[in-house]
Each structure stands twice: as structure tokens, then as C-alpha cells.
Scaffold this active site. Structure first.
Site, mmCIF file in Angstrom:
data_model
loop_
_atom_site.group_PDB
_atom_site.id
_atom_site.type_symbol
_atom_site.label_atom_id
_atom_site.label_comp_id
_atom_site.label_asym_id
_atom_site.label_seq_id
_atom_site.Cartn_x
_atom_site.Cartn_y
_atom_site.Cartn_z
ATOM 1 N N ILE A 1 0.749 -1.079 -0.037
ATOM 2 C CA ILE A 1 0.110 0.063 0.043
ATOM 3 C C ILE A 1 0.602 1.294 0.119
ATOM 4 C CG2 ILE A 1 -1.959 -1.073 1.039
ATOM 5 C CD1 ILE A 1 -1.069 -0.007 3.605
ATOM 6 N N GLY A 2 2.060 1.270 -0.134
ATOM 7 C CA GLY A 2 2.919 2.265 -0.118
ATOM 8 C C GLY A 2 4.232 1.940 0.114
ATOM 9 N N GLU A 3 5.368 3.075 -0.533
ATOM 10 C CA GLU A 3 6.472 2.851 -0.738
ATOM 11 C C GLU A 3 7.464 4.012 -0.642
ATOM 12 O OE1 GLU A 3 9.748 -0.022 -3.356
ATOM 13 O OE2 GLU A 3 7.947 0.448 -4.073
ATOM 14 N N PHE B 1 12.460 4.765 3.036
ATOM 15 C CA PHE B 1 12.677 3.676 4.044
ATOM 16 C C PHE B 1 12.392 2.311 3.711
ATOM 17 C CE2 PHE B 1 8.239 5.397 4.131
ATOM 18 C CZ PHE B 1 7.710 4.157 4.199
ATOM 19 N N VAL C 1 5.496 -0.517 2.478
ATOM 20 C CA VAL C 1 4.309 -0.706 3.739
ATOM 21 C C VAL C 1 3.512 -1.716 3.181
ATOM 22 C CG1 VAL C 1 2.635 0.312 4.994
ATOM 23 C CG2 VAL C 1 4.760 1.712 4.729
ATOM 24 N N LYS D 1 5.573 -2.013 8.172
ATOM 25 C CA LYS D 1 6.352 -0.990 7.615
ATOM 26 C C LYS D 1 7.617 -1.955 7.423
ATOM 27 C CE LYS D 1 8.698 3.450 8.299
ATOM 28 N NZ LYS D 1 8.582 4.633 9.096
ATOM 29 N N ASP E 1 7.983 16.555 11.450
ATOM 30 C CA ASP E 1 7.730 16.467 9.753
ATOM 31 C C ASP E 1 6.242 16.260 9.787
ATOM 32 O OD1 ASP E 1 8.354 16.342 7.233
ATOM 33 O OD2 ASP E 1 8.507 14.209 7.019
#
Length: 563
Positions: A224-226, A229, A232, A246, A345
């Protein structure tokens, strides 16, 4: 190390005078190996049996006088073969002062041909005396002697065998330490379960087998994400709990440091507006964090997503709720938690939304501890252009007011439905915040409200949020409210201050306007404006695509869905 140095230093040379030591022992204590967090030594290829282990210490960083260097306190724990043998060990206190040699002797049982000696910072003592980064474990020398006679298979080559074994063990030990230091994992990858338990983390430990089962062996369909780091994934535990996994990329050295930072920061934090950390998994080369799953992804997607499946129609009460949720989460970090934290952040992609569209702050990889007796932290700049406060972006001057500024920018984005970094109403205006100040001066602030809301919102409530956002983005940090004051204004307990009637605002705004415009028009040259304080090499900046354009982030990479 947390000392703003360009390169880390792991060898200290004595500052304090050495006492009660004569040559050649004197040479032994003139230098020492040091680490901000952890030191781990392995003796390999040893014969099984009992060994006498002597640990040689001398506090050579702090002094025994009336100077500032005398105020430091170093406290750490020592583990031998996984067993705690020294708890809250303070070299100077045990030796009777700095510069005095001290030897601690132990018996270790070697059963698998390996001896492990682990020194770990106890989380106590001073962290900034005489300078930042000198608070971790320190050791001068280690000696290991067998309590038995090694078996003799051939008398003529006995000496050669012993010498070869010792030389081989020393070479292997040196090689391992060199590799670990080069990779940034000095003291181990904080890798074994025992070492993580030594951190006294208030979180669970998962096995790699559990995580692979939950994510179907990190199936791409669950991704669902990249970002810089790593990746995910969405996962499902055996008890039915949906999780976000993660996984840190093995190529990301920066990410490794952030992994340790994030685990340490949020393992004990519990608040409805912070993403909950269920636990972590550290096996082999795998560094994994397990979070609660957020059904509606991040605020950035909800507001600006090009995909109609991602972009959500947020009504006015929901937008209010999201603003208040972020404010409450930050107020907890700054003022209510045991350890005071600057998130550093805050931006829309680091605010996640659960199934009920409650806001939860995520991504503490860049977060910093804010000690009560410190007015500010001087640090290398890391964050996202467009959300960083001017004093932090240009001088590295970090206080919790930097988070307040970032919150103000995010609040403007929530009300307007426009990205601060990508929206330019006219060529003369570089960013959304600039346009907001102009509209405020003209008395037309409500023109910022998202047209998609139509008339389905309260103009009074919208003015409250907009004025709070402008108060938060004041160029002078001292004129920004605290997050608890922001919460009080947003929920109606305190009247919002009139921005124009603040005599400090008009003078401060005109003073900083030129600097702000320069900062936005020349982000890569930002740090040339600084006359003192730490700086960040612009060559480390990374540019990544977001929903509607480009966001420049210093010190790390960005990602559309983050935990």
C-alpha cells in the site's frame, strides 16, 4: 551520534588526567571505544568452558574539576552472555572519580564456542554534557582468559595452535566490528530479541513467520506504499487484526537510524490521535514495524488524490474534526507525554485517517526529544519544504513551535482543499500561505474555503480555523500559540486572537516576508542564508512525486502512504 557531526566518532582520547595507573597500563586507558547507544563484542571460535572476563574502564571524557566537563554522568548496562551483570553502571562513581582506572571481573560460561559482551545505554544520565553525543557506553579494554588448560594434541605445535586460535579470533572480531561500523550497525543491528527487550520497550515482538503469514509473504497485492525507508504492506494477523507492516529496506542506512528512533519514540506513547505501534520484528536482515491499519490512508490522498477512489468528499464537520485531532495529538507530544517530543515532519501525508476519519499522526522517524531545560535544539535540517518553519529551515533552530507552524500550514490545506506546495493562485504568489496572508489583509479570508463545500459550512467556524492557522504560521516563533492553546481555540473554549490587532504580527510579517519569498523561490540555496547554527548539504535533498506535483524533502524521502 546525536552531535551534528558530519562523521561519527567511536574512539575517545583522554581529556581528564589519569590516576593510579603506571606504564604500560597507562597506555591502556588513554583511549576508549564509545557509542551513543550500544557496543557489542563477540569472541568467536572459543573452546567451550569457563572463562575469566575482565572489563577495563576509565572515565576519560568527563573531568574532576569545577569546569562544565565535570557535570557529565554516563550510565549504562552491561550484559555478559545475555545476562545482566552491571545495572546502571557509572564508571566515575564506581571508580571514585573521572580518570581513575576500574576493572570488573566476571566468570563467563561458553557453551557454543561464542562469547558475547554487550554494553547498552541505560537511558539515564546526561545527554548534552560536555557536548551532545557523549552519553553512551564507554570501555577501555577487555581481557578473556580460560579457566582451564586447553587440550594438547601435539606438544610441539601447542604454542602455534593457541597463538593461531587467538590471532584468528582477534582477526574475526576486528573484521566483524569493522563491517558493523561501516554499515552503521555498531553494537549489532539492535538485532537480537534480547537486545530489543533490553530497551524496555512497551511494545510486542513479532516473528518473521507471523509477518510473512499476515502479508502472504509480502505479496505485491498487499503493498500500500513505498518510500526511501522501504515498503508498507497490509496484513491480517491470525486473530483477525488488520495491520500495516512497514518493512525497512536493507539499502537504507538513513532508514535504519529512523527505525531505531521511531521504535524508541513511540513505543510508550498512547493517544487516540497517534498511530498505534503494535510491535516490531527484527530477524536476520529484516527490520519491520507493525502498526494499526488506517482504512482511509493519508490526509494527502483524501484532499488531493487524483484517483477518485482515494480522494474523499470531506464535509465541514469532518474537516474540523481532523484539524482538532491533529492539534490534540501534537499537544500530547509537546506538553502531556512523559517525554516531550518534536515531531519535526508534520504534513498531510503524515496524517492518517481511520475508518471514522479520525486523524492520527504517524512517521516519527525524524522526531526529536525536547528536554525540559532546553530552550531549543540545534540540529541538521530534516523535513519537507513547504511545511518547515523559517527559523528551522534556515538555521536549524528547532523547538515545538516548528510543529505549530507545520500544523498551521496543514490546517490551511484542510480548509482550502489546496496543497501549500502546488497551489499558485497568481504568478505573484509563491505558495498558498502567501496568498492567505494577502486575503487576510484584504478582509477576504473566506475566499480560501474549498469551493467543493459550497455553502455547507459555518463561516464563523471557518474563520476560527483560518485565523488559528495564520497565528500558527507567524514568522516569529515566540508569537505562535502553543498546541494546547490551539486546541482551546479550535474547540471554542478560548476566543481566537485578532491577527491584525497583534502589534507584533505586522512588524514581524514585513520583516520576514522577503526572507520567506527567497526561501520558497530558492529552496536548494536555503542554508546559505544561515549565519550561524548547523546547516544541511542541499545535495542530500530528494525530490519525489506526490499527488499533484513535486515536494522537496530534506534528509529523507517522501511517500504517498506512510506509517
Amino acid at each position: 551520534m546525536d552531535d551534528n557531526a558530519e562523521s561519527d566518532k567511536y574512539i575517545e582520547t583522554n581529556v581528564s588526567t589519569l590516576y593510579n595507573a603506571t606504564a604500560p597500563l597507562l597506555e591502556l586507558y588513554k583511549t576508549a571505544r564509545i557509542s551513543p547507544l550500544s557496543l557489542t563484542y563477540y569472541g568467536l571460535c572459543l573452546l567451550n568452558g569457563n572463562y575469566t572476563v575482565k572489563l577495563h574502564f576509565a572515565e576519560i571524557v568527563f573531568t574532576n574539576d569545577s569546569s562544565f566537563n565535570s557535570l557529565g554522568r554516563r550510565i549504562f548496562d552491561v550484559y555478559l552472555q545475555g545476562r545482566l551483570v552491571l545495572k546502571d553502571f557509572n564508571i566515575a562513581a564506581e571508580a571514585g572519580g573521572p580518570g581513575k582506572p576500574l576493572v570488573r571481573t566476571f566468570t563467563a560460561v561458553v557453551t557454543s564456542h561464542t562469547l558475547k559482551i554487550h554494553l547498552y545505554w541505560a537511558g539515564k544520565g546526561t545527554t548534552g554534557i560536555p557536548q551532545r553525543g557523549t552519553y553512551g557506553p564507554l570501555i577501555s579494554a577487555i581481557s578473556v582468559d580460560p579457566n582451564f588448560k586447553p587440550p594438547v594434541h601435539h606438544k610441539k605445535i601447542r604454542s602455534a595452535i593457541v597463538a593461531g586460535t587467538i590471532a584468528g579470533a582477534v582477526c574475526i572480531l576486528t573484521l566483524i566490528l569493522g563491517i558493523l561500523r561501516k554499515k552503521g550497525y555498531l553494537g549489532g543491528q539492535i538485532a537480537a530479541d534480547k537486545e530489543l527487550r533490553g530497551l524496555d520497550l512497551q511494545t510486542g515482538l513479532f516473528t518473521l513467520k507471523q509477518i510473512k503469514a499476515a502479508t502472504k509473504n509480502f505479496d505485491l497485492g498487499n503493498k500500500i506504499g513505498e518510500g526511501g525507508f522501504g515498503s508498507v504492506y497490509k496484513g491480517l494477523l491470525s486473530d483477525g487484526t488488520i495491520i500495516a507492516v512497514k518493512q525497512l529496506s536493507s539499502k537504507s542506512k538513513q532508514g535504519t537510524r529512523e527505525f531505531v528512533n521511531e521504535i524508541g519514540m513511540i513505543s510508550a506513547l498512547q493517544h487516540p490521535n497517534l498511530v498505534k505501534l503494535y510491535g516490531c520484528c527484527v530477524e536476520g536482515n529484516h527490520l519491520i514495524m507493525i502498526y494499526e491499519y488506517m482504512e482511509n490512508n493519508c490526509l494527502s490522498s483524501a484532499l488531493f488524490g487524483k484517483d477518485t477512489m482515494q480522494k474523499l468528499k470531506l464535509d465541514w464537520p469532518t474537516r474540523q474534526k481532523i484539524c482538532l485531532g491533529i492539534a490534540r495529538g501534537l499537544a500530547y507530544l509537546h506538553e502531556e507525554s512523559k517525554v516531550k517530543i518534536v515531531q519535526r515532519d508534520i504534513k498531510d501525508s503524515n496524517v492518517l485517517l481511520d475508518k471514522d476519519l479520525n486523524a492520527k499522526i504517524s512517521d516519527f522517524g525524524l522526531a526529536k526529544l525536547n528536554e525540559d531545560d532546553k530552550t531549543h535544539i540545534s540540529t541538521r535540517v530534516a523535513g519537507t519544504i513547504g511545511y518547515m518553519a523559517p527559523e528551522y529551515a534556515m538555521r536549524g533552530y528547532l523547538t515545538n513551535k516548528a510543529d505549530v507552524y507545520s500544523f498551521g500550514v496543514v490546517a490551511l490545506e484542510i480548509v482550502s482543499g489546496k496543497s501549500n506546495t502546488n497551489y499558485r493562485p497568481k504568478e505573484d504568489f509563491v505558495y498558498l500561505l502567501d496568498w492567505a496572508y494577502v486575503l487576510q489583509e484584504r478582509g477576504h479570508l473566506l475566499e480560501l474555503v474549498d469551493p467543493e463545500l459550497g455553502s455547507a459550512y459555518s463561516s464563523e467556524e471557518a474563520m476560527v480555523v483560518l485565523n488559528v492557522a495564520l497565528l500558527c504560521t507567524n514568522a516569529a516563533p515566540t508569537l505562535r500559540p502553543t498546541m494546547s492553546q490551539v486546541v482551546s481555540m479550535l474547540d471554542g473554549r478560548t476566543a481566537v486572537q485578532d491577527l491584525l490587532s497583534d502589534p507584533g504580527f505586522s512588524s514581524t510579517y514585513s520583516k520576514y516576508k522577503a526572507v520567506r519569498n527567497h526561501f520558497w523561490q530558492h529552496p536548494s540555496a536555503t542554508h546559505s542564508l544561515s549565519t550561524n547554527g548547523p546547516s544541511s548539504d542541499s545535495s542530500r535533498s530528494n525530490i519525489d512525486g506526490e499527488e499533484n506535483g513535486l515536494v522537496q524533502r530534506i534528509g529523507d524521502e517522501d511517500v504517498s502512504i506512510k506509517y
